[in-house]
Scaffold this motif. Structure first.
Motif, PDB file in Angstrom:
ATOM      1  N   ARG A  48       0.850  -1.193   0.000  1.00 26.23           N
ATOM      2  CA  ARG A  48       0.000   0.000   0.000  1.00 26.23           C
ATOM      3  C   ARG A  48       0.886   1.243   0.000  1.00 26.23           C
ATOM      4  O   ARG A  48       1.834   1.328   0.771  1.00 26.23           O
ATOM      5  CB  ARG A  48      -0.874  -0.007   1.254  1.00 26.23           C
ATOM      6  CG  ARG A  48      -2.017   0.991   1.216  1.00 26.23           C
ATOM      7  CD  ARG A  48      -2.711   1.033   2.549  1.00 26.23           C
ATOM      8  NE  ARG A  48      -3.337  -0.246   2.885  1.00 26.23           N
ATOM      9  CZ  ARG A  48      -4.441  -0.707   2.296  1.00 26.23           C
ATOM     10  NH1 ARG A  48      -5.042  -0.004   1.349  1.00 26.23           N
ATOM     11  NH2 ARG A  48      -4.944  -1.867   2.642  1.00 26.23           N
ATOM     12  N   TYR A  82     -14.212  -4.548   4.720  1.00 26.18           N
ATOM     13  CA  TYR A  82     -13.061  -4.258   5.586  1.00 26.18           C
ATOM     14  C   TYR A  82     -13.565  -3.934   6.977  1.00 26.18           C
ATOM     15  O   TYR A  82     -14.618  -3.339   7.141  1.00 26.18           O
ATOM     16  CB  TYR A  82     -12.273  -3.059   5.056  1.00 26.18           C
ATOM     17  CG  TYR A  82     -11.478  -3.345   3.798  1.00 26.18           C
ATOM     18  CD1 TYR A  82     -10.410  -4.236   3.830  1.00 26.18           C
ATOM     19  CD2 TYR A  82     -11.784  -2.715   2.598  1.00 26.18           C
ATOM     20  CE1 TYR A  82      -9.672  -4.485   2.680  1.00 26.18           C
ATOM     21  CE2 TYR A  82     -11.050  -2.961   1.443  1.00 26.18           C
ATOM     22  CZ  TYR A  82      -9.995  -3.850   1.493  1.00 26.18           C
ATOM     23  OH  TYR A  82      -9.270  -4.100   0.367  1.00 26.18           O
ATOM     24  N   PHE A 134     -16.696  -1.697   6.540  1.00 23.26           N
ATOM     25  CA  PHE A 134     -16.869  -0.943   5.306  1.00 23.26           C
ATOM     26  C   PHE A 134     -16.889  -1.920   4.137  1.00 23.26           C
ATOM     27  O   PHE A 134     -15.952  -2.700   3.942  1.00 23.26           O
ATOM     28  CB  PHE A 134     -15.735   0.070   5.138  1.00 23.26           C
ATOM     29  CG  PHE A 134     -15.786   0.812   3.827  1.00 23.26           C
ATOM     30  CD1 PHE A 134     -16.662   1.890   3.656  1.00 23.26           C
ATOM     31  CD2 PHE A 134     -14.989   0.418   2.753  1.00 23.26           C
ATOM     32  CE1 PHE A 134     -16.729   2.564   2.445  1.00 23.26           C
ATOM     33  CE2 PHE A 134     -15.051   1.089   1.537  1.00 23.26           C
ATOM     34  CZ  PHE A 134     -15.918   2.157   1.390  1.00 23.26           C
ATOM     35  N   ALA A 179     -16.284  -2.704   0.638  1.00 18.30           N
ATOM     36  CA  ALA A 179     -15.557  -2.125  -0.489  1.00 18.30           C
ATOM     37  C   ALA A 179     -15.990  -2.721  -1.817  1.00 18.30           C
ATOM     38  O   ALA A 179     -15.857  -2.085  -2.858  1.00 18.30           O
ATOM     39  CB  ALA A 179     -14.055  -2.318  -0.291  1.00 18.30           C
ATOM     40  N   SER A 203     -10.971   7.343  -7.553  1.00 19.51           N
ATOM     41  CA  SER A 203     -10.169   6.888  -6.426  1.00 19.51           C
ATOM     42  C   SER A 203     -11.089   6.465  -5.286  1.00 19.51           C
ATOM     43  O   SER A 203     -12.080   7.140  -5.001  1.00 19.51           O
ATOM     44  CB  SER A 203      -9.246   8.024  -5.989  1.00 19.51           C
ATOM     45  OG  SER A 203      -8.531   7.645  -4.856  1.00 19.51           O
ATOM     46  N   GLY A 204     -10.816   5.335  -4.699  1.00 25.43           N
ATOM     47  CA  GLY A 204     -11.604   4.861  -3.569  1.00 25.43           C
ATOM     48  C   GLY A 204     -12.828   4.081  -3.972  1.00 25.43           C
ATOM     49  O   GLY A 204     -13.599   3.635  -3.129  1.00 25.43           O
ATOM     50  N   SER A 205     -12.997   3.838  -5.259  1.00 23.99           N
ATOM     51  CA  SER A 205     -14.201   3.142  -5.707  1.00 23.99           C
ATOM     52  C   SER A 205     -14.105   1.626  -5.514  1.00 23.99           C
ATOM     53  O   SER A 205     -15.106   0.931  -5.641  1.00 23.99           O
ATOM     54  CB  SER A 205     -14.467   3.480  -7.184  1.00 23.99           C
ATOM     55  OG  SER A 205     -13.316   3.176  -7.955  1.00 23.99           O
ATOM     56  N   GLY A 206     -12.908   1.113  -5.260  1.00 22.50           N
ATOM     57  CA  GLY A 206     -12.757  -0.315  -4.998  1.00 22.50           C
ATOM     58  C   GLY A 206     -12.034  -1.068  -6.094  1.00 22.50           C
ATOM     59  O   GLY A 206     -12.011  -2.297  -6.098  1.00 22.50           O
ATOM     60  N   LYS A 207     -11.363  -0.331  -7.006  1.00 24.61           N
ATOM     61  CA  LYS A 207     -10.665  -0.972  -8.127  1.00 24.61           C
ATOM     62  C   LYS A 207      -9.555  -1.905  -7.646  1.00 24.61           C
ATOM     63  O   LYS A 207      -9.470  -3.072  -8.059  1.00 24.61           O
ATOM     64  CB  LYS A 207     -10.038   0.100  -9.046  1.00 24.61           C
ATOM     65  CG  LYS A 207     -10.987   1.182  -9.528  1.00 24.61           C
ATOM     66  CD  LYS A 207     -10.292   2.148 -10.467  1.00 24.61           C
ATOM     67  CE  LYS A 207      -9.181   2.979  -9.809  1.00 24.61           C
ATOM     68  NZ  LYS A 207      -9.684   3.963  -8.834  1.00 24.61           N
ATOM     69  N   SER A 208      -8.694  -1.363  -6.760  1.00 23.82           N
ATOM     70  CA  SER A 208      -7.572  -2.187  -6.290  1.00 23.82           C
ATOM     71  C   SER A 208      -8.068  -3.383  -5.503  1.00 23.82           C
ATOM     72  O   SER A 208      -7.545  -4.496  -5.646  1.00 23.82           O
ATOM     73  CB  SER A 208      -6.637  -1.339  -5.426  1.00 23.82           C
ATOM     74  OG  SER A 208      -6.073  -0.313  -6.198  1.00 23.82           O
ATOM     75  N   THR A 209      -9.086  -3.154  -4.693  1.00 27.86           N
ATOM     76  CA  THR A 209      -9.656  -4.259  -3.917  1.00 27.86           C
ATOM     77  C   THR A 209     -10.134  -5.364  -4.845  1.00 27.86           C
ATOM     78  O   THR A 209      -9.880  -6.549  -4.613  1.00 27.86           O
ATOM     79  CB  THR A 209     -10.823  -3.737  -3.060  1.00 27.86           C
ATOM     80  OG1 THR A 209     -10.378  -2.633  -2.290  1.00 27.86           O
ATOM     81  CG2 THR A 209     -11.343  -4.818  -2.139  1.00 27.86           C
TER      82      THR A 209
HETATM   83  N1  LIG Z   1      -7.307  -2.434   4.480  1.00 28.61           N
HETATM   84  C1  LIG Z   1      -8.363  -1.608   4.414  1.00 28.61           C
HETATM   85  N2  LIG Z   1      -9.092  -1.343   5.513  1.00 28.61           N
HETATM   86  C2  LIG Z   1     -10.155  -0.534   5.457  1.00 28.61           C
HETATM   87  N3  LIG Z   1     -10.578   0.050   4.358  1.00 28.61           N
HETATM   88  C3  LIG Z   1      -9.923  -0.158   3.206  1.00 28.61           C
HETATM   89  C4  LIG Z   1      -8.772  -1.011   3.177  1.00 28.61           C
HETATM   90  N4  LIG Z   1      -8.300  -1.074   1.899  1.00 28.61           N
HETATM   91  C5  LIG Z   1      -9.115  -0.283   1.165  1.00 28.61           C
HETATM   92  N5  LIG Z   1     -10.079   0.245   1.949  1.00 28.61           N
HETATM   93  C6  LIG Z   1     -11.157   1.114   1.506  1.00 28.61           C
HETATM   94  O1  LIG Z   1     -11.851   0.470   0.470  1.00 28.61           O
HETATM   95  C7  LIG Z   1     -12.186   1.391  -0.522  1.00 28.61           C
HETATM   96  C8  LIG Z   1     -11.646   0.933  -1.850  1.00 28.61           C
HETATM   97  O2  LIG Z   1     -10.247   0.997  -1.832  1.00 28.61           O
HETATM   98  P1  LIG Z   1      -9.372   0.684  -3.099  1.00 28.61           P
HETATM   99  O3  LIG Z   1      -9.784  -0.631  -3.624  1.00 28.61           O
HETATM  100  O4  LIG Z   1      -7.953   0.843  -2.740  1.00 28.61           O
HETATM  101  O5  LIG Z   1      -9.811   1.851  -4.075  1.00 28.61           O
HETATM  102  P2  LIG Z   1      -9.175   2.351  -5.447  1.00 28.61           P
HETATM  103  O6  LIG Z   1      -8.082   1.405  -5.794  1.00 28.61           O
HETATM  104  O7  LIG Z   1     -10.287   2.334  -6.396  1.00 28.61           O
HETATM  105  O8  LIG Z   1      -8.662   3.720  -5.196  1.00 28.61           O
HETATM  106  C9  LIG Z   1     -11.623   2.735  -0.093  1.00 28.61           C
HETATM  107  O9  LIG Z   1     -12.666   3.498   0.476  1.00 28.61           O
HETATM  108  C10 LIG Z   1     -10.603   2.403   0.930  1.00 28.61           C
HETATM  109  O10 LIG Z   1     -10.539   3.403   1.912  1.00 28.61           O
END
Ligand SMILES: Nc1ncnc2c1ncn2[C@@H]1O[C@H](COP(=O)(O)OP(=O)(O)O)[C@@H](O)[C@H]1O
Ligand SMILES: [Mg+2]
Lengths: 426, 233
Positions: free
Chosen positions: A424, B11, B18, B20, B40-46
């Motif tokens: 991260r 998460y 939350f 995601a 950003s923050g939409s959940g792409k990486s997740t």
């Molecule tokens: N380990 C974590 N714990 C809590 N919340 C998380 C964690 N990782 C990501 N999030 C939340 O999940 C949402 C999606 O994150 P992420 O997939 O990184 O978004 P993106 O890649 O689209 O910017 C965000 O709101 C982020 O804050």
């Protein structure tokens, strides 16, 4: 992942932080240094002791006596076997002539010579003063330091004297004394009231010895005759006394090629107490081992301290390399392999520390050996510090294992790391 | 083929929980280039982590070539990633202290590839990203664009069938970014590997066969240029 690949990567990341690696290793090195020197001193001490013992004893030789009662408190049961009793409680059982015959009959025994407890009044020769004398039996297996003549094929009418007697008896040189005659005067002990009967036994000087550097009895005035000659004098001296024919001990020589320990077992089974030269040595060794143990303890303490250093270093390393670990795990590196990587780094640190410490100990030890021998006035060629390849290897391998042990906790932390967390960035 | 079936990822626990990803379902055919597009923050990486076996969503299935990877043991998932997946990250994650070729050889080491074929493969991968002459340099001496090209070489060296690229051009200027994009698409075309790009850049998304729009952890729409169905969900 292949073990070689992990090992290489471990080595590489250590090279990246050279200063830290070396400093951590040095802590272990102190322990390695101390332990290696202790082991060398122990080995040297044992070797020195073994040299002394073998110069004074024959490895085929056993000291045999009656088995003595070990419990000495309270009234002791009376035994018919010959004994010398001290105050009714402490009694030393002796060997009778029958015992001697029994011992001689044991299969592995080459010869038995009783310790003839004979007292000689004095030694002298024509035109010389009389000197106190204590006669021992010549032992073919011992290394005497002859300065004139020799003890080879010593005949029953020949004698070996120490240098001091030669001077006292008025010879100009040891060489001149060879072949000359000296007189031993023996009195009959059975005649308790003087004037005792006495008899003169004459011997030709066959050899002159100087003190042996390794000999226990280095300053003693030595008179040596053959066992047969000793018996002749003993018979004259002791016949008619109550203790005649009984001996405190006997020297048994095992046949060549027969293990002394086999003979020892046989004699012990017959109810005798037999001690080999090795037994004597083991008493000395025990003492050396205790000293060595204390020294090793100090080394172990240093190693213990360095363990905390390794744990600390490795924890920091895991923290610093969070991203690297995360990446490797994301690429599919197994937890076990990640753990191994860090344990191997710890192993490298242990190896370095062990090699540096042991290497330094050897350099210092080998350089100091002549100086130590000089200060302690040890005989030439005797090294008090002996570095055995095996024990040095064991020290290094042992420290590698200790380091790996210290690396287990940090390695576990690395293995458990969550790659997503580690990678991260925001 | 990659089939994502009803995956949800939450998460945290209780009050701080939350969600995601919310009941995400879609299918990607082999060899496609896919953009996962969203703010950003939409959940792409997740989503990407769930698809690649880096993370385990609480519910749903991730079926790749007929195998639900969520039912595999950690050890098997590691092996799956080592053998089938290539990763490219926004922040490169090249190992600065290592040489360029050591960086590239890492996936081969992890996948237990024989020593004999490693050198050739490392050099071929470096050649395809135009970094062969830098192979003995330390990775930290490279520029940003070169680092990302190095990361591409590392991602493709073990011939993965799926490449995940999380914001691959996010840290690069447009010229170097374009070169990185070209490399990714040409690998996708030439080797027939599935390319999945996570991005918030609509222009980059538009270059892909399939665009999956994601918002607040939900699929908003999927554009498929090839079938032009443009199905709204
Ligand atoms: N380990 C974590 N714990 C809590 N919340 C998380 C964690 N990782 C990501 N999030 C939340 O999940 C949402 C999606 O994150 P992420 O997939 O990184 O978004 P993106 O890649 O689209 O910017 C965000 O709101 C982020 O804050
Ligand atoms: Mg993201």
């Amino acid at each position: 992942m292949k073990f070689v690949d992990i090992t290489k990567r471990a080595g590489r990341s250590l090279r990246e932080s050279k200063a830290r690696t070396i400093l951590t290793s040095l802590a272990i090195g102190v322990g390695a240094f101390t332990i290696t020197l202790s082991l060398a001193a122990g080995a040297g001490g044992r070797q020195y002791a073994a040299d002394i013992v073998s110069a004074n004893t024959n490895k085929q030789e056993l000291q045999v006596s009656q088995k003595q009662e070990s419990a000495l408190s309270g009234p002791q049961e009376y035994s018919d076997s010959p004994s010398v009793t001290f105050g009714g409680r402490f009694s030393v059982k002796q060997l009778s002539s029958a015992d001697i015959d029994k011992i001689a009959a044991v299969s592995g025994v080459k010869s038995v010579s009783p310790a003839y407890n004979l007292s000689v009044k004095y030694i002298t020769r024509v035109g010389a003063k009389k000197y106190n004398a204590s006669v021992s039996q010549y032992n073919n297996a011992m290394s005497y330091n002859f300065i004139a003549g020799n003890g080879k094929n010593l005949a029953d009418d020949e004698i070996v004297l120490s240098k001091d007697y030669i001077t006292a008896l008025g010879f100009k040189s040891p060489q001149e004394a060879i072949g000359q005659t000296v007189d031993l005067v023996v009195a009959r002990a059975a005649d308790i009231v003087p004037p005792q009967d006495q008899k003169t036994f004459s011997y030709k000087i066959a050899g002159v010895i100087d003190q042996n550097e390794l000999s226990f009895a280095s300053n003693q005035t030595v008179i040596l005759v053959t066992p047969a000659a000793a018996k002749t004098m003993y018979d004259y001296n002791q016949t008619g006394t109550t203790t005649y024919g009984n001996y405190l001990a006997a020297v048994v020589i095992a046949k060549d090629g027969v293990d002394v320990n086999t003979v020892k077992d046989q004699l012990n089974k017959l109810g005798y107490d037999a001690q080999t030269a090795q037994d004597l040595m083991s008493t000395i060794f025990q003492f050396i081992n205790v000293l060595q143990g204390i020294l090793i303890g100090f080394g172990a303490l240093a190693v213990l301290t360095s363990v905390f250093g390794i744990i600390n270093t490795q924890y920091i390393s895991v923290l610093e390399r969070t991203q690297q670990i995360g990446l490797m795990k994301a690429l599919g590196m197994r937890r076990r392999d990640v753990g191994r990587l860090f344990k191997l780094e710890a192993a490298w640190i242990g190896f370095l520390g062990g090699a540096i410490g042991a290497g330094l100990a050897m350099v210092v030890g080998l350089a100091a050996n002549p100086w130590i021998s000089n200060v302690l006035s040890l005989p030439k060629g005797t090294d008090l510090l002996i570095f055995q390849p095996l024990s040095v290897t064991v020290v290094i391998v042992g420290l590698i294992l200790v380091s790996v042990g210290a690396g287990i906790l940090p390695a576990r932390k690395a293995a458990k790391l969550d790659p997503i967390e580690a990678l991260r960035t925001e | 083929m990659i089939e994502i079936k009803h995956i949800s990822k939450t998460y945290g626990k209780k009050e701080s929980a939350f969600e995601a990803l919310k009941d995400v379902t879609f299918t990607i055919p082999d060899g496609a280039s896919v953009a996962i597009l969203g703010k950003s923050g939409s959940g792409k990486s997740t989503l990407m982590h769930a698809m690649s076996g880096l993370d385990r969503p609480q519910t749903g299935e991730v079926v790749i070539d007929g195998q639900n990877i969520l039912t595999l043991k950690d050890k098997q998932v590691d092996r799956f990633r080592a053998e089938k997946i290539g990763f490219i990250f926004q922040s490169f994650f090249v190992q600065g202290n290592e040489t360029v070729s050591d960086n590239v050889s890492l996936p081969l080491e992890i996948a237990n590839v024989a020593f004999s074929s490693r050198r050739k493969r490392v050099e071929a991968a470096l050649d395809s990203v135009d970094l062969l002459e830098k192979k003995n340099n330390r990775a930290k001496d490279l520029s940003g664009g070169q680092k990302q090209r190095l990361a591409i070489a590392r991602a493709i060296v073990n011939n993965p069938s799926i490449i995940f690229a999380d914001e691959p051009t996010g840290n690069l200027d447009s010229v170097t970014g374009a070169k990185v994009e070209d490399l990714l698409f040409s690998y996708n075309k030439n080797k027939g590997a599935t390319l999945i790009i996570v991005t918030h850049d609509a222009d980059l998304g538009a270059k892909c066969d399939i665009i999956i729009h994601i918002k607040d952890g939900k699929i908003e729409s999927i554009d498929n240029k090839k079938t032009r169905d443009g199905a709204k969900r």
